[in-house]
Design a protein around this motif. Structure first.
Motif, PDB file in Angstrom:
ATOM      1  N   LEU A  45       0.837  -1.192   0.000  1.00  0.00           N
ATOM      2  CA  LEU A  45       0.000   0.000   0.000  1.00  0.00           C
ATOM      3  C   LEU A  45       0.879   1.253   0.000  1.00  0.00           C
ATOM      4  N   PRO A  46       0.323   2.399  -0.357  1.00  0.00           N
ATOM      5  CA  PRO A  46       1.123   3.633  -0.362  1.00  0.00           C
ATOM      6  C   PRO A  46       1.791   3.924   0.975  1.00  0.00           C
ATOM      7  N   ASN A  47       1.136   3.552   2.081  1.00  0.00           N
ATOM      8  CA  ASN A  47       1.703   3.818   3.407  1.00  0.00           C
ATOM      9  C   ASN A  47       3.065   3.170   3.602  1.00  0.00           C
ATOM     10  N   GLU A  48       3.250   1.999   2.983  1.00  0.00           N
ATOM     11  CA  GLU A  48       4.497   1.248   3.140  1.00  0.00           C
ATOM     12  C   GLU A  48       5.395   1.335   1.905  1.00  0.00           C
ATOM     13  N   SER A  49       5.048   2.231   0.980  1.00  0.00           N
ATOM     14  CA  SER A  49       5.781   2.318  -0.285  1.00  0.00           C
ATOM     15  C   SER A  49       6.857   3.400  -0.306  1.00  0.00           C
ATOM     16  N   GLY A  50       6.978   4.159   0.775  1.00  0.00           N
ATOM     17  CA  GLY A  50       7.947   5.238   0.816  1.00  0.00           C
ATOM     18  C   GLY A  50       9.382   4.759   0.925  1.00  0.00           C
ATOM     19  N   ALA A  51      10.324   5.667   0.625  1.00  0.00           N
ATOM     20  CA  ALA A  51      11.744   5.334   0.666  1.00  0.00           C
ATOM     21  C   ALA A  51      12.192   4.922   2.056  1.00  0.00           C
ATOM     22  N   ASP A  52      11.570   5.503   3.102  1.00  0.00           N
ATOM     23  CA  ASP A  52      11.980   5.182   4.466  1.00  0.00           C
ATOM     24  C   ASP A  52      11.606   3.759   4.866  1.00  0.00           C
ATOM     25  N   MET A  53      10.717   3.136   4.097  1.00  0.00           N
ATOM     26  CA  MET A  53      10.288   1.770   4.393  1.00  0.00           C
ATOM     27  C   MET A  53      11.022   0.726   3.550  1.00  0.00           C
ATOM     28  N   LYS A  54      11.969   1.165   2.741  1.00  0.00           N
ATOM     29  CA  LYS A  54      12.645   0.246   1.823  1.00  0.00           C
ATOM     30  C   LYS A  54      13.304  -0.919   2.549  1.00  0.00           C
ATOM     31  N   ALA A  55      14.027  -0.647   3.632  1.00  0.00           N
ATOM     32  CA  ALA A  55      14.715  -1.716   4.365  1.00  0.00           C
ATOM     33  C   ALA A  55      13.727  -2.712   4.948  1.00  0.00           C
ATOM     34  N   ALA A  56      12.588  -2.209   5.444  1.00  0.00           N
ATOM     35  CA  ALA A  56      11.566  -3.093   6.017  1.00  0.00           C
ATOM     36  C   ALA A  56      10.954  -3.973   4.939  1.00  0.00           C
ATOM     37  N   ARG A  57      10.687  -3.379   3.764  1.00  0.00           N
ATOM     38  CA  ARG A  57      10.135  -4.174   2.655  1.00  0.00           C
ATOM     39  C   ARG A  57      11.122  -5.255   2.222  1.00  0.00           C
ATOM     40  N   GLU A  58      12.382  -4.860   2.126  1.00  0.00           N
ATOM     41  CA  GLU A  58      13.393  -5.806   1.656  1.00  0.00           C
ATOM     42  C   GLU A  58      13.602  -6.949   2.645  1.00  0.00           C
ATOM     43  N   MET A 326       7.180  -1.646   9.768  1.00  0.00           N
ATOM     44  CA  MET A 326       5.765  -1.723   9.406  1.00  0.00           C
ATOM     45  C   MET A 326       4.888  -2.137  10.572  1.00  0.00           C
ATOM     46  N   PHE A 327       5.502  -2.802  11.543  1.00  0.00           N
ATOM     47  CA  PHE A 327       4.730  -3.358  12.633  1.00  0.00           C
ATOM     48  C   PHE A 327       5.092  -2.647  13.931  1.00  0.00           C
ATOM     49  N   ARG A 328       4.187  -2.700  14.878  1.00  0.00           N
ATOM     50  CA  ARG A 328       4.413  -2.059  16.156  1.00  0.00           C
ATOM     51  C   ARG A 328       5.702  -2.578  16.791  1.00  0.00           C
ATOM     52  N   GLN A 329       6.442  -1.708  17.432  1.00  0.00           N
ATOM     53  CA  GLN A 329       7.684  -2.139  18.063  1.00  0.00           C
ATOM     54  C   GLN A 329       7.409  -3.235  19.087  1.00  0.00           C
ATOM     55  N   LYS A 330       8.350  -4.152  19.190  1.00  0.00           N
ATOM     56  CA  LYS A 330       8.151  -5.336  20.025  1.00  0.00           C
ATOM     57  C   LYS A 330       8.219  -4.965  21.507  1.00  0.00           C
ATOM     58  N   THR A 331       7.087  -5.049  22.166  1.00  0.00           N
ATOM     59  CA  THR A 331       7.029  -4.753  23.595  1.00  0.00           C
ATOM     60  C   THR A 331       6.659  -5.980  24.412  1.00  0.00           C
ATOM     61  N   GLY A 332       6.339  -7.057  23.715  1.00  0.00           N
ATOM     62  CA  GLY A 332       5.929  -8.277  24.402  1.00  0.00           C
ATOM     63  C   GLY A 332       6.236  -9.510  23.568  1.00  0.00           C
ATOM     64  N   LYS A 333       5.195 -10.253  23.228  1.00  0.00           N
ATOM     65  CA  LYS A 333       5.358 -11.523  22.511  1.00  0.00           C
ATOM     66  C   LYS A 333       4.849 -11.438  21.072  1.00  0.00           C
TER      67      LYS A 333
END
Length: 352
Positions: A45-58, A326-333
């Protein structure tokens, strides 16, 4: 699941107030034919298509490549509809989409099914939710308070920014909540979701804008184009930080981080106040079972739900990580879990 379904169907605005008919797309069934292919395409989606998300997508791409031995093609998009159509038509085998976008793709083609969803902090589906916010600029929130609680009555007649009408937390959930709340008032008893799609002199909102992304909707608010804006917590988490109040509670104030990436790079220090919070079912990584072989489906489910991915700091970012994820930072399980299509029925109910 029962808890979440009750929350979603009720659509109670926390601390504010106590379908798609397209023809099914005919896609050749790779799962039943046993055929496979050399490349797996994933759409974003456009929300995850930005340059700052490239490492997460990869990183997700690497998980797919390792699990299947196939080449991965990344397909970024500029519009929700493009992603939905790509998944439904088979031009994409996988897509990370919001619940509403998933429901729309599934309505177009029943071979679109959920692969996995991220769990909640508990590691289960019981708290597998993110949050849809209604927000105003810091300093303007007093108009939305009655006694000690926030109310949404003043949004009528304002300039409103949504994300896209295919966005769950950026349109579907907030619009349903607005209709539920205002239809109890005589003046608005005939109000429908369609009445919120466009603004005008005789409309509920004087103007309606669409940010195209959650980030874009937030920018519409912070730059003064809109008085009120709908967007979700997870999609702006990489760019803002809690300034005061309690996270995901009305009254929370968020500030654009120093050094925030585009489109917030010129808005450093700008603040907004959350006036309404509604939980939303977590977004799935969805698959087209007509283009993805049964073997690859199993490999991907096994890989994504494995301890290796659960503990991968590039997938589920550690708490206080400065990276974009893309996902909430890990605070638990937190982990990926498999779900059936029926898990998204509460979202389907919003369109009835």
């Amino acid at each position: 699941m029962k808890k979440i379904a009750t929350i979603i169907v009720s659509l109670s605005m926390v601390a504010v107030m106590a379908g798609c008919g397209a023809k099914a797309v005919d896609v050749k069934d790779a799962a039943s034919s046993g055929k496979s292919k050399d490349t797996i395409t994933i759409a974003w989606l456009p929300n995850e298509s930005g340059a700052d998300m490239k490492a997460a997508r990869e990183e997700i791409g690497k998980v797919i490549e390792t699990a299947t031995g196939k080449k991965v093609e990344q397909k970024t998009t500029t519009d929700y509809t493009i992603t939905v159509e790509a998944l439904a038509s088979g031009n994409a085998d996988l897509a990370f989409v919001g619940p509403q976008a998933y429901v729309e793709a599934n309505a177009k083609n029943k071979k679109v099914q959920p692969l996995v969803v991220p769990s909640g902090e508990s590691g289960t589906l019981d708290d597998a939710v993110y949050y849809s916010w209604l927000n105003v600029r810091k300093g303007e929130e007093a108009a939305y308070k009655k006694d000690s609680s926030f109310v949404i009555d003043p949004i009528a007649g304002k300039k409103m920014s949504f994300v896209s009408n295919s966005s769950t937390s950026g349109f579907k959930v907030p619009s349903a909540g607005i209709v539920t709340y205002f239809s109890k008032i005589d003046k608005y008893k005939s109000l429908t979701g369609d009445d919120l799609l466009q603004g005008g002199k005789d409309k509920f909102f004087t103007e309606v804008l669409y940010g195209g992304t959650h980030q874009g909707s937030a920018v519409n608010l912070l730059t003064g184009k809109a008085d009120v804006a709908a967007f979700c917590d997870t999609c702006v988490a990489n760019y803002v930080e809690l300034s005061s109040g309690t996270a995901n509670k009305p009254g929370a104030v968020y500030k654009v981080k120093k050094g925030a990436a585009e489109p917030f790079n010129t808005l450093e220090g700008k603040e907004f106040s959350v006036i309404s919070v509604t939980p939303v079912l977590n977004s799935p990584i969805a698959m087209n079972t007509g283009t993805l072989s049964a073997e690859d489906q199993k490999k991907l489910k096994d890989a994504l739900t494995s301890d290796a991915v659960t503990n991968n700091p590039k997938v589920f970012l550690p708490k206080d990580s400065k990276d974009s994820g893309m996902f909430r930072q890990k605070t638990g399980k937190e982990k990926f879990l498999t779900v059936e299509d029926a898990w998204f029925n509460p979202v389907r109910e919003l369109s009835k």
